[in-house]
Design a protein around this motif. Sequence first.
Motif, PDB file in Angstrom:
ATOM      1  N   THR A 135       9.165  60.404 -28.711  1.00 49.38           N
ATOM      2  CA  THR A 135       7.338  60.161 -28.060  1.00 49.38           C
ATOM      3  C   THR A 135       6.994  58.728 -28.493  1.00 49.38           C
ATOM      4  OG1 THR A 135       6.209  61.109 -29.693  1.00 49.38           O
ATOM      5  CG2 THR A 135       7.082  62.776 -27.629  1.00 49.38           C
ATOM      6  N   PRO A 136       6.730  57.576 -28.092  1.00 46.33           N
ATOM      7  CA  PRO A 136       6.121  56.659 -28.678  1.00 46.33           C
ATOM      8  C   PRO A 136       5.914  56.602 -30.472  1.00 46.33           C
ATOM      9  CG  PRO A 136       5.968  56.275 -26.066  1.00 46.33           C
ATOM     10  CD  PRO A 136       5.919  58.126 -26.896  1.00 46.33           C
ATOM     11  N   GLU A 137       4.733  57.654 -29.842  1.00 43.49           N
ATOM     12  CA  GLU A 137       4.633  58.216 -31.972  1.00 43.49           C
ATOM     13  C   GLU A 137       5.962  58.115 -32.591  1.00 43.49           C
ATOM     14  OE1 GLU A 137       3.261  59.981 -28.440  1.00 43.49           O
ATOM     15  OE2 GLU A 137       1.698  58.493 -28.602  1.00 43.49           O
ATOM     16  N   MET A 138       6.641  59.655 -32.132  1.00 40.12           N
ATOM     17  CA  MET A 138       7.002  59.873 -32.896  1.00 40.12           C
ATOM     18  C   MET A 138       8.255  58.609 -33.422  1.00 40.12           C
ATOM     19  SD  MET A 138       9.207  63.161 -31.053  1.00 40.12           S
ATOM     20  CE  MET A 138      10.050  63.517 -31.995  1.00 40.12           C
ATOM     21  N   TRP A 139       8.815  57.456 -32.466  1.00 45.43           N
ATOM     22  CA  TRP A 139       9.644  56.851 -32.526  1.00 45.43           C
ATOM     23  C   TRP A 139       8.830  55.810 -33.632  1.00 45.43           C
ATOM     24  CZ3 TRP A 139      13.953  54.664 -33.309  1.00 45.43           C
ATOM     25  CH2 TRP A 139      14.427  53.637 -33.026  1.00 45.43           C
ATOM     26  N   THR A 140       7.527  55.406 -33.519  1.00 34.92           N
ATOM     27  CA  THR A 140       6.353  54.580 -34.571  1.00 34.92           C
ATOM     28  C   THR A 140       6.155  55.494 -36.381  1.00 34.92           C
ATOM     29  OG1 THR A 140       4.855  54.108 -32.782  1.00 34.92           O
ATOM     30  CG2 THR A 140       4.545  54.196 -35.244  1.00 34.92           C
ATOM     31  N   GLN A 141       6.446  56.431 -36.057  1.00 30.44           N
ATOM     32  CA  GLN A 141       6.547  57.257 -37.893  1.00 30.44           C
ATOM     33  C   GLN A 141       8.198  56.705 -38.040  1.00 30.44           C
ATOM     34  OE1 GLN A 141       5.478  61.397 -37.517  1.00 30.44           O
ATOM     35  NE2 GLN A 141       5.604  61.839 -39.275  1.00 30.44           N
ATOM     36  N   PHE A 142       8.603  57.085 -36.773  1.00 31.13           N
ATOM     37  CA  PHE A 142      10.421  57.104 -37.186  1.00 31.13           C
ATOM     38  C   PHE A 142      10.868  55.745 -37.998  1.00 31.13           C
ATOM     39  CE2 PHE A 142      15.061  55.826 -35.980  1.00 31.13           C
ATOM     40  CZ  PHE A 142      15.864  56.817 -37.305  1.00 31.13           C
ATOM     41  N   MET A 143      10.331  54.472 -36.533  1.00 32.32           N
ATOM     42  CA  MET A 143      10.959  53.080 -37.704  1.00 32.32           C
ATOM     43  C   MET A 143      10.165  52.892 -38.882  1.00 32.32           C
ATOM     44  SD  MET A 143      13.018  52.422 -35.387  1.00 32.32           S
ATOM     45  CE  MET A 143      13.052  50.614 -36.210  1.00 32.32           C
ATOM     46  N   SER A 144       8.156  53.256 -39.172  1.00 36.18           N
ATOM     47  CA  SER A 144       7.788  53.031 -40.343  1.00 36.18           C
ATOM     48  C   SER A 144       8.596  53.718 -41.722  1.00 36.18           C
ATOM     49  CB  SER A 144       6.368  53.434 -40.766  1.00 36.18           C
ATOM     50  OG  SER A 144       6.390  55.326 -40.368  1.00 36.18           O
ATOM     51  N   LEU A 145       9.205  55.271 -41.891  1.00 37.22           N
ATOM     52  CA  LEU A 145       9.986  56.037 -42.714  1.00 37.22           C
ATOM     53  C   LEU A 145      11.387  54.438 -43.067  1.00 37.22           C
ATOM     54  CD1 LEU A 145       9.486  59.355 -41.433  1.00 37.22           C
ATOM     55  CD2 LEU A 145       8.180  58.382 -43.689  1.00 37.22           C
ATOM     56  N   GLN A 146      11.711  54.504 -41.130  1.00 39.70           N
ATOM     57  CA  GLN A 146      13.417  53.775 -41.770  1.00 39.70           C
ATOM     58  C   GLN A 146      13.309  51.658 -42.527  1.00 39.70           C
ATOM     59  OE1 GLN A 146      15.821  55.339 -41.009  1.00 39.70           O
ATOM     60  NE2 GLN A 146      14.712  57.520 -41.153  1.00 39.70           N
ATOM     61  N   SER A 147      12.266  51.568 -41.961  1.00 39.89           N
ATOM     62  CA  SER A 147      12.456  50.444 -42.447  1.00 39.89           C
ATOM     63  C   SER A 147      12.447  49.438 -43.364  1.00 39.89           C
ATOM     64  CB  SER A 147      10.523  49.461 -41.886  1.00 39.89           C
ATOM     65  OG  SER A 147      10.779  48.481 -42.213  1.00 39.89           O
ATOM     66  N   PRO A 148      12.689  50.640 -44.401  1.00 34.61           N
ATOM     67  CA  PRO A 148      13.179  49.616 -45.990  1.00 34.61           C
ATOM     68  C   PRO A 148      14.758  50.945 -46.246  1.00 34.61           C
ATOM     69  CG  PRO A 148      10.930  50.828 -45.911  1.00 34.61           C
ATOM     70  CD  PRO A 148      11.798  51.042 -44.894  1.00 34.61           C
ATOM     71  N   LEU A 149      15.009  51.843 -44.960  1.00 34.32           N
ATOM     72  CA  LEU A 149      16.513  52.194 -45.443  1.00 34.32           C
ATOM     73  C   LEU A 149      16.382  51.216 -44.084  1.00 34.32           C
ATOM     74  CD1 LEU A 149      18.635  53.931 -45.549  1.00 34.32           C
ATOM     75  CD2 LEU A 149      17.487  55.087 -43.862  1.00 34.32           C
TER      76      LEU A 149
END
Length: 187
Positions: A135-149
Amino acid sequence: MSRFTPDTAAPPRAAPAAAPSKNRVIKKYPNRRLYDTSASSYITLAQVRQLVMERDPFVVLDAKSGQDLTRSILLQIILEEEAAGVPMFTEPMLAEIIRFYGHAMQGFMGSYLEKNIQALAEIQTKLAEQSQGLTPEMWTQFMSLQSPLMQGVMGSYLEQSKAAFLQMQEQMARQADQLLGAFGIRR
């Protein structure tokens, strides 16, 4: 004749008399208007951009001469994209690209950039495939966690790419020295 497809970033330069039927043919008239022969209507540059986004193969031809204008239209789209919104290219980056024109490394730079953009597109495709169903919310959360990675992955990829480019440059310099040495010329 040039056919633009996203899989071929540098279209061939040869121009036969007729375009293959599988490509959409767009004719450019002296008044700058673009005519889509498949749709039998005039189209805008924004609509040509949409063809690119949809991966719809096309060729742009000068209506009078039949000259292939696909590259110049693609460059015009890039220019408009750069002028509107947030530009992708910084001024120092554009200056460096310009410096490669006329340089012995010009041909290598084109293929180097092409391969790197293809690699980035593959990474983007894989990421999109893996993120289906979010979902857009899950995607936002995923990207915030993945950004440093992702920054780390991209950073290491770019470092490897830089190392390969420098290695290729050194190898070319050695080969040039050997060739010149065979003629008794030293740098």
